[in-house]
Write a protein that holds these residues in place. Structure first.
Motif, short mmCIF file in Angstrom:
data_model
loop_
_atom_site.label_atom_id
_atom_site.label_comp_id
_atom_site.label_asym_id
_atom_site.label_seq_id
_atom_site.Cartn_x
_atom_site.Cartn_y
_atom_site.Cartn_z
N THR A 1 0.50 -1.64 0.14
CA THR A 1 -0.29 -0.05 -0.43
C THR A 1 0.81 1.54 0.16
N ASP B 1 -4.51 3.03 2.37
CA ASP B 1 -3.79 1.62 2.76
C ASP B 1 -4.37 0.67 1.45
N SER B 2 -4.25 1.38 -0.08
CA SER B 2 -5.41 0.51 -0.67
C SER B 2 -4.04 -0.09 -1.29
N TYR B 3 -4.14 -1.22 -2.94
CA TYR B 3 -3.02 -1.50 -2.66
C TYR B 3 -2.70 -0.68 -4.18
#
Ligand code: ADP
Length: 324
Positions: free
Chosen positions: A106, A141-143
């Motif tokens: 992330t 916190d996203s890929y």
């Protein structure tokens, strides 16, 4: 407590920088930098402008420690890269040209890993602040693979900033980026600059250098052909030409008071003037006073690339023995 040394006048200083890439199996040796002298003032947004193959990336990669120079000296933030390579390189963050996405991280993790790589202690990390500054907090916190191209680029800038370098170097930051994204990226870069970061960017778009940079150096075929404050460089672009088809053929360009006049091969007379200093009417009046009858006329604006071409053209006359 860190020692406070005086801030350097120059963020980057290169003297007599030469890079010759060794010959490969099928390619001859290539002199990519042919004695580059360049000083980049602390606090500027500095544009390194030049066509593809000019040597911009080579210059930046030498600063970053990715390419070994053949000869010459380089100081980063006042520190000689040969004498104190680690200290010199700690002063710069480099945003490379290619998007290198860490697809399994992330953005937050990516910055933490990078900070660890630079040996930034946990207590001194500024991960949240950097994410915020680059508009990535929502996606922290996203890929990374789920991020848009523009976000990935901003993440690359963020990664270059984890060790709080006073100098940020961007290699073709907006190559292949659409207009809206380009503006966004410019805003972020200007934001970092407002916080005191010295910015160096390479581009082959004069428009980009013009919009962002307070100083522009033009590089062509491994040499710096101009390095000037942007307004000074652009003032060379103020030139316009009034092109007069004379009533009677002219044997030579007459002397037209106060203006440069040239007779073109098609018999027309091109009179150049600076837009800030004269008007078309003044040019025509001066031409009439010089005895030129006007059959027809047109005005010409120099293309934005004209200065660039004029400057780089002069250099074409000095081929390097190693040039292909
Ligand atoms: P720019 O970034 O201005 O496009 P580069 O620094 O990438 O220019 O390239 C300058 C010259 O050096 C070009 O002629 C290029 O082909 C050559 N060059 C760049 N990298 C290498 C390399 N690794 N090996 C051999 N020649 C190279």
């Amino acid at each position: 407590m860190a020692q406070h040394s005086p801030l350097p006048d120059w963020a980057i200083e290169a003297e007599g920088l030469v890079k010759t890439y060794a010959a490969g199996k099928t390619s001859p040796a290539k002199q990519a930098l042919r004695g580059v002298d360049l000083r980049i003032r602390r606090g500027s947004i500095f544009g390194l402008l030049g066509p593809n193959g000019a040597g911009k990336s080579t210059f930046i990669n030498i600063l970053a420690g990715l390419v070994r120079k053949t000869s010459g000296t380089v100081r980063i933030w006042g520190v000689d890269v040969d004498e104190h390579p680690r200290q010199a390189r700690a002063a710069i963050g480099v945003v490379p040209q290619e998007l290198a996405a860490d697809v399994f991280f992330t953005p937050r993790e990516s910055l933490e890993v990078q900070a660890g790589f630079y040996g930034v202690p946990k207590s001194e990390r500024r991960t949240e602040a950097i994410l915020g500054a680059l508009g990535l907090s929502d996606k922290a916190d996203s890929y990374v693979r789920a991020l848009s191209g523009g976000m990935k680029r901003r993440l690359m800038v963020a990664k270059a900033m984890v060790h709080a370098p006073p100098v940020l170097i961007l290699d073709e930051p907006t190559a292949g980026v659409d207009v809206e994204l380009r503006r966004q990226l410019w805003d972020y870069v200007q934001g970092l600059h407002a916080q005191g970061v010295t910015i160096v960017l390479t581009t082959h778009y004069l428009e980009e250098a013009q919009a962002l940079c307070d100083h522009i150096a033009i590089v062509n075929r491994g040499k710096v052909v101009a390095s000037e404050p942007t307004p000074q460089l652009l003032s060379r672009l103020d030139t316009r030409a009034v092109v007069i088809a004379p009533q009677e053929p002219l044997a030579a360009a007459p002397i037209i008071n106060g203006f440069d006049a040239r007779l073109r091969s098609d018999g027309r007379l091109a009179v150049t003037y600076k837009t800030g200093q004269a008007s078309v009417e003044q040019v025509l009046a001066a031409a009439r006073t010089a005895g030129v009858g006007i059959r027809d006329l047109s005005t010409e604006e120099p293309d934005l690339e004209d200065v660039f071409l004029a400057l780089t053209y002069a250099d074409e006359t000095q081929p390097s023995p190693l040039q292909d």
